[in-house]
Design a protein around this motif. Sequence first.
Motif, PDB file in Angstrom:
ATOM      1  N   ALA A  18       0.619  -1.220  -0.430  1.00  0.00           N
ATOM      2  CA  ALA A  18       0.065  -0.182  -0.018  1.00  0.00           C
ATOM      3  C   ALA A  18       0.849   1.474   0.244  1.00  0.00           C
ATOM      4  O   ALA A  18       0.023   2.446  -0.007  1.00  0.00           O
ATOM      5  CB  ALA A  18      -1.229  -0.001   1.189  1.00  0.00           C
ATOM      6  N   LYS A  63      -0.106   3.908  -2.263  1.00  0.00           N
ATOM      7  CA  LYS A  63      -0.860   5.003  -2.408  1.00  0.00           C
ATOM      8  C   LYS A  63      -0.080   6.213  -2.008  1.00  0.00           C
ATOM      9  O   LYS A  63      -0.751   7.330  -2.442  1.00  0.00           O
ATOM     10  CB  LYS A  63      -1.583   4.537  -1.332  1.00  0.00           C
ATOM     11  CG  LYS A  63      -2.314   3.291  -1.989  1.00  0.00           C
ATOM     12  CD  LYS A  63      -4.041   2.959  -0.630  1.00  0.00           C
ATOM     13  CE  LYS A  63      -4.645   1.801  -1.261  1.00  0.00           C
ATOM     14  NZ  LYS A  63      -5.293   1.515  -0.172  1.00  0.00           N
ATOM     15  N   ASP A  94       0.840   7.767  -4.893  1.00  0.00           N
ATOM     16  CA  ASP A  94      -0.349   8.378  -5.208  1.00  0.00           C
ATOM     17  C   ASP A  94      -0.358   9.482  -4.874  1.00  0.00           C
ATOM     18  O   ASP A  94      -0.572  10.829  -5.997  1.00  0.00           O
ATOM     19  CB  ASP A  94      -1.169   7.276  -5.661  1.00  0.00           C
ATOM     20  CG  ASP A  94      -1.358   6.564  -6.559  1.00  0.00           C
ATOM     21  OD1 ASP A  94      -0.588   6.167  -7.667  1.00  0.00           O
ATOM     22  OD2 ASP A  94      -2.425   5.057  -5.905  1.00  0.00           O
TER      23      ASP A  94
END
Length: 294
Positions: free
Chosen positions: A281, A284, A287
């Motif tokens: 993760a 993320k 992102d």
Amino acid sequence: MVLRVGFIGLGTMGAPMAMNIFKAGFPLIVYNRTRSKTEQFSRLGVPVASSPKEVAEKSDVVVCMLVDAPDLMQVLFGQGGVVEGRHDGLVVVDMSTNSPDHAVEFSERLSKFGIEFLDAPVTGGDKGAREGTLTIMVGGRHEVFERVKPVFEAMGKVIIYAGDVGSGQLLKLINQVVVGLNTLAMVEALALAKRAGADINKVQQVLMSGMGNSEVIRQLMPRVLSGDFKPGFKSSHLRKDLKYVVDLATRLNMPMPGVGVLLQLYNALVALGLGEEGTHALVKLYDLLMQGGA
Ligand code: NAP
């Protein structure tokens, strides 16, 4: 003599590991703080204990697969804990990841109750736990290791006697440097691929076949690409391991800039509320960093 095994901590790793012990034919008793996770065992006729104390009373070897050192402390020495169920010949095995110093502390405290201790952390991920192919690194007295080895062989493929107590945790922390930095490498590469508009199928083909390939790539890249962030290995757990690495490096006056940065990234991920998601993760965070970028 067939060892009677008690298993405490039926989480992502513990449940399949205990199941492999059961399948190997060891008499087994299990305990989990959250009772619902024991159901798959009770359905098979495996007894479920009401406390760690009861597990100890009915076992020769108590295997613990918890999260961190304070959790083990509670399960061993808290109310209804393992030491209350002590008897001659009892061995406690900690298979969770904490630190060499904690292992020495557990061993010393347990020895005062006449209980033997092995630190035996694992690597190989949830896949290795399910398939019984874990690598297990064991610290403690060699004679005790030999006694417990058949139990390890039910859960793992590569069983390494690391040396004195704490040596298993040391090998594990060294391993986590590579696992963590490989995860960062994968995530950063995939972020670049996305940003630069590379063909993701071709990226995958290259990474899965060339020098960049690794167990992290094999197990985690497909999960990133399919948007499956279930753990696996929780981000908060990798952060714990990295913190232990940084503590050790600090004590040794050892610069580890790679791990230092990585720990801060996982601090950020946990602060974002993503600690219960898998280590991949981390993508993320990239992102978020790229949001609104030109
Ligand atoms: P997990 O899914 O979070 O499971 C943790 C287990 O510990 C649960 O059964 C939990 O009980 C129990 N527990 C935690 N604190 C407790 C406490 N204070 N008292 C009693 N029980 C407690 O974790 P996991 O992924 O299986 O990982 C376990 C350990 O293995 C960690 O040290 C981790 O770093 C290490 N490890 C994980 C992986 C992996 O890929 N997941 C690989 C290698 C090593 P509840 O069900 O009640 O919460």
